[in-house]
Design a protein around this motif. Structure first.
Motif, mmCIF file in Angstrom:
data_model
loop_
_atom_site.group_PDB
_atom_site.id
_atom_site.type_symbol
_atom_site.label_atom_id
_atom_site.label_comp_id
_atom_site.label_asym_id
_atom_site.label_seq_id
_atom_site.Cartn_x
_atom_site.Cartn_y
_atom_site.Cartn_z
ATOM 1 N N SER A 170 0.867 -1.170 0.000
ATOM 2 C CA SER A 170 0.000 0.000 0.000
ATOM 3 C C SER A 170 0.902 1.216 0.000
ATOM 4 C CB SER A 170 -0.918 -0.021 1.230
ATOM 5 O OG SER A 170 -0.135 0.041 2.404
ATOM 6 N N ASN A 171 0.325 2.387 0.157
ATOM 7 C CA ASN A 171 1.121 3.606 0.189
ATOM 8 C C ASN A 171 1.739 3.795 1.568
ATOM 9 O OD1 ASN A 171 0.705 4.264 -2.453
ATOM 10 N ND2 ASN A 171 -1.099 5.479 -2.051
ATOM 11 N N GLU A 172 2.499 2.799 1.983
ATOM 12 C CA GLU A 172 3.208 2.875 3.249
ATOM 13 C C GLU A 172 4.502 3.621 3.044
ATOM 14 O OE1 GLU A 172 3.626 -1.276 4.055
ATOM 15 O OE2 GLU A 172 1.769 -1.356 5.182
ATOM 16 N N GLY A 173 5.071 4.057 4.135
ATOM 17 C CA GLY A 173 6.347 4.732 4.046
ATOM 18 C C GLY A 173 6.777 5.272 5.383
ATOM 19 N N ILE A 174 7.769 6.131 5.342
ATOM 20 C CA ILE A 174 8.282 6.766 6.548
ATOM 21 C C ILE A 174 8.494 8.241 6.261
ATOM 22 C CG2 ILE A 174 9.389 4.692 7.445
ATOM 23 C CD1 ILE A 174 12.038 5.766 6.379
ATOM 24 N N GLN A 175 8.482 9.036 7.327
ATOM 25 C CA GLN A 175 8.801 10.454 7.168
ATOM 26 C C GLN A 175 9.503 10.939 8.419
ATOM 27 O OE1 GLN A 175 5.148 12.639 6.533
ATOM 28 N NE2 GLN A 175 4.976 13.165 8.686
ATOM 29 N N HIS A 176 10.261 12.014 8.250
ATOM 30 C CA HIS A 176 10.992 12.595 9.365
ATOM 31 C C HIS A 176 11.108 14.096 9.124
ATOM 32 C CE1 HIS A 176 13.604 12.424 12.835
ATOM 33 N NE2 HIS A 176 14.491 13.159 12.195
ATOM 34 N N THR A 177 10.958 14.875 10.177
ATOM 35 C CA THR A 177 11.128 16.327 10.082
ATOM 36 C C THR A 177 12.487 16.687 10.658
ATOM 37 O OG1 THR A 177 8.748 16.687 10.244
ATOM 38 C CG2 THR A 177 10.171 18.574 10.724
ATOM 39 N N ILE A 236 9.023 16.230 -0.316
ATOM 40 C CA ILE A 236 9.649 17.269 0.496
ATOM 41 C C ILE A 236 8.538 18.223 0.907
ATOM 42 C CG2 ILE A 236 11.375 19.113 0.585
ATOM 43 C CD1 ILE A 236 12.660 16.375 0.188
ATOM 44 N N ASN A 237 8.269 18.307 2.194
ATOM 45 C CA ASN A 237 7.175 19.125 2.729
ATOM 46 C C ASN A 237 5.851 18.809 2.032
ATOM 47 O OD1 ASN A 237 8.717 20.461 4.675
ATOM 48 N ND2 ASN A 237 9.404 21.985 3.187
ATOM 49 N N GLY A 238 5.614 17.522 1.785
ATOM 50 C CA GLY A 238 4.346 17.083 1.201
ATOM 51 C C GLY A 238 4.242 17.202 -0.307
ATOM 52 N N VAL A 239 5.286 17.692 -0.960
ATOM 53 C CA VAL A 239 5.281 17.854 -2.420
ATOM 54 C C VAL A 239 6.239 16.825 -3.024
ATOM 55 C CG1 VAL A 239 5.788 19.423 -4.334
ATOM 56 C CG2 VAL A 239 4.776 20.308 -2.222
ATOM 57 N N GLN A 240 5.766 16.095 -4.037
ATOM 58 C CA GLN A 240 6.612 15.074 -4.636
ATOM 59 C C GLN A 240 7.836 15.700 -5.294
ATOM 60 O OE1 GLN A 240 4.697 11.969 -6.916
ATOM 61 N NE2 GLN A 240 6.580 11.528 -8.054
ATOM 62 N N ALA A 241 9.020 15.227 -4.870
ATOM 63 C CA ALA A 241 10.283 15.711 -5.431
ATOM 64 C C ALA A 241 10.831 14.753 -6.472
ATOM 65 C CB ALA A 241 11.306 15.916 -4.310
ATOM 66 N N GLY A 242 10.267 13.537 -6.537
ATOM 67 C CA GLY A 242 10.721 12.578 -7.534
ATOM 68 C C GLY A 242 10.329 11.163 -7.168
ATOM 69 N N ALA A 243 10.387 10.290 -8.173
ATOM 70 C CA ALA A 243 10.187 8.851 -7.992
ATOM 71 C C ALA A 243 11.477 8.186 -8.455
ATOM 72 C CB ALA A 243 8.993 8.365 -8.797
ATOM 73 N N ALA A 284 12.628 26.778 8.678
ATOM 74 C CA ALA A 284 13.467 26.297 9.771
ATOM 75 C C ALA A 284 13.373 24.788 9.953
ATOM 76 C CB ALA A 284 13.085 27.004 11.064
ATOM 77 N N SER A 285 12.398 24.146 9.319
ATOM 78 C CA SER A 285 12.303 22.686 9.353
ATOM 79 C C SER A 285 11.766 22.198 8.018
ATOM 80 C CB SER A 285 11.395 22.216 10.500
ATOM 81 O OG SER A 285 10.069 22.621 10.262
ATOM 82 N N THR A 286 12.132 20.960 7.688
ATOM 83 C CA THR A 286 11.711 20.340 6.429
ATOM 84 C C THR A 286 11.282 18.910 6.726
ATOM 85 O OG1 THR A 286 13.257 21.691 5.143
ATOM 86 C CG2 THR A 286 12.443 19.683 4.098
ATOM 87 N N THR A 287 10.134 18.507 6.195
ATOM 88 C CA THR A 287 9.662 17.136 6.354
ATOM 89 C C THR A 287 9.984 16.358 5.087
ATOM 90 O OG1 THR A 287 7.903 17.821 7.850
ATOM 91 C CG2 THR A 287 7.660 15.663 6.797
ATOM 92 N N ILE A 288 10.725 15.270 5.262
ATOM 93 C CA ILE A 288 11.132 14.403 4.157
ATOM 94 C C ILE A 288 10.398 13.083 4.329
ATOM 95 C CG2 ILE A 288 13.063 13.214 3.052
ATOM 96 C CD1 ILE A 288 14.851 15.453 4.315
ATOM 97 N N ALA A 289 9.709 12.626 3.282
ATOM 98 C CA ALA A 289 8.963 11.369 3.346
ATOM 99 C C ALA A 289 9.363 10.472 2.189
ATOM 100 C CB ALA A 289 7.458 11.639 3.304
ATOM 101 N N PHE A 290 9.380 9.169 2.459
ATOM 102 C CA PHE A 290 9.597 8.141 1.453
ATOM 103 C C PHE A 290 8.340 7.281 1.435
ATOM 104 C CE2 PHE A 290 13.809 9.333 2.795
ATOM 105 C CZ PHE A 290 14.551 9.326 1.621
#
Length: 157
Positions: free
Chosen positions: A15-22, A59-66, A90-96
């Motif tokens: 499914s659309n599983e993944g991880i994210q970190h700020t 990156i911050n909820g916007v797709q940066a690439g596949a 001052a912070s960035t959320t990165i998700a895979f």
């Protein structure tokens, strides 16, 4: 650093599983995100393996690439990818997020690193050099002499 494993998909699930970190960042600074995507190649649908391993990066909820590992190997294979982005705050959320098709439930992620560069140079005004100060002083003295001459000339008339 993320240890090797099936981070983006669980065993037997897809499914659309993944991880994210700020992370803390500096606005205007360019960063390089590096990571490895794992894949085990097999006939699509066979034992839950597929032909590719794809990680979608946000990156911050916007797709940066596949990023797709297309290595054709029957054993675990890893391919390194990287992308650059400029922080906006001052912070960035990165998700895979898992980008594999429905019958492929094995997708790995490993060794995620984020390296920050220097912020763009600020505009600066340099102090005048000694010769520039001398030229400004000479120009000022010549202006004073000119004013004094005009005033003397008016006094004679």
């Amino acid at each position: 650093m993320v240890r090797r494993g099936w981070i983006l998909t669980g065993n037997g699930t897809n499914s659309n599983e993944g991880i994210q970190h700020t992370v803390a960042t500096t606005a205007g600074t360019q960063y390089t995100l590096s990571f490895w995507v794992g894949n085990v190649y097999d006939t699509p649908g066979a034992a839950g393996f597929g032909t590719t391993g794809t990680a979608i990066v946000l990156i911050n909820g916007v797709q940066a690439g596949a990023f797709t590992n297309t290595t054709n190997a029957k054993t675990q294979s890893w391919q390194q990818f990287s992308l650059n982005f400029t922080a906006t705050g001052a912070s960035t959320t990165i998700a895979f997020v898992n980008g594999d098709p429905a019958l492929d439930d094995h997708n790995g992620l490993d060794n995620v690193t984020l390296v920050g560069g220097a912020p763009p140079p600020a505009s600066s005004v340099s102090a005048p050099t000694l010769s520039q100060w001398a030229a400004m002083l000479l120009a000022g003295l010549l202006a004073l002499i000119g004013v004094a001459r005009v005033l003397r000339a008016r006094g004679r008339a």
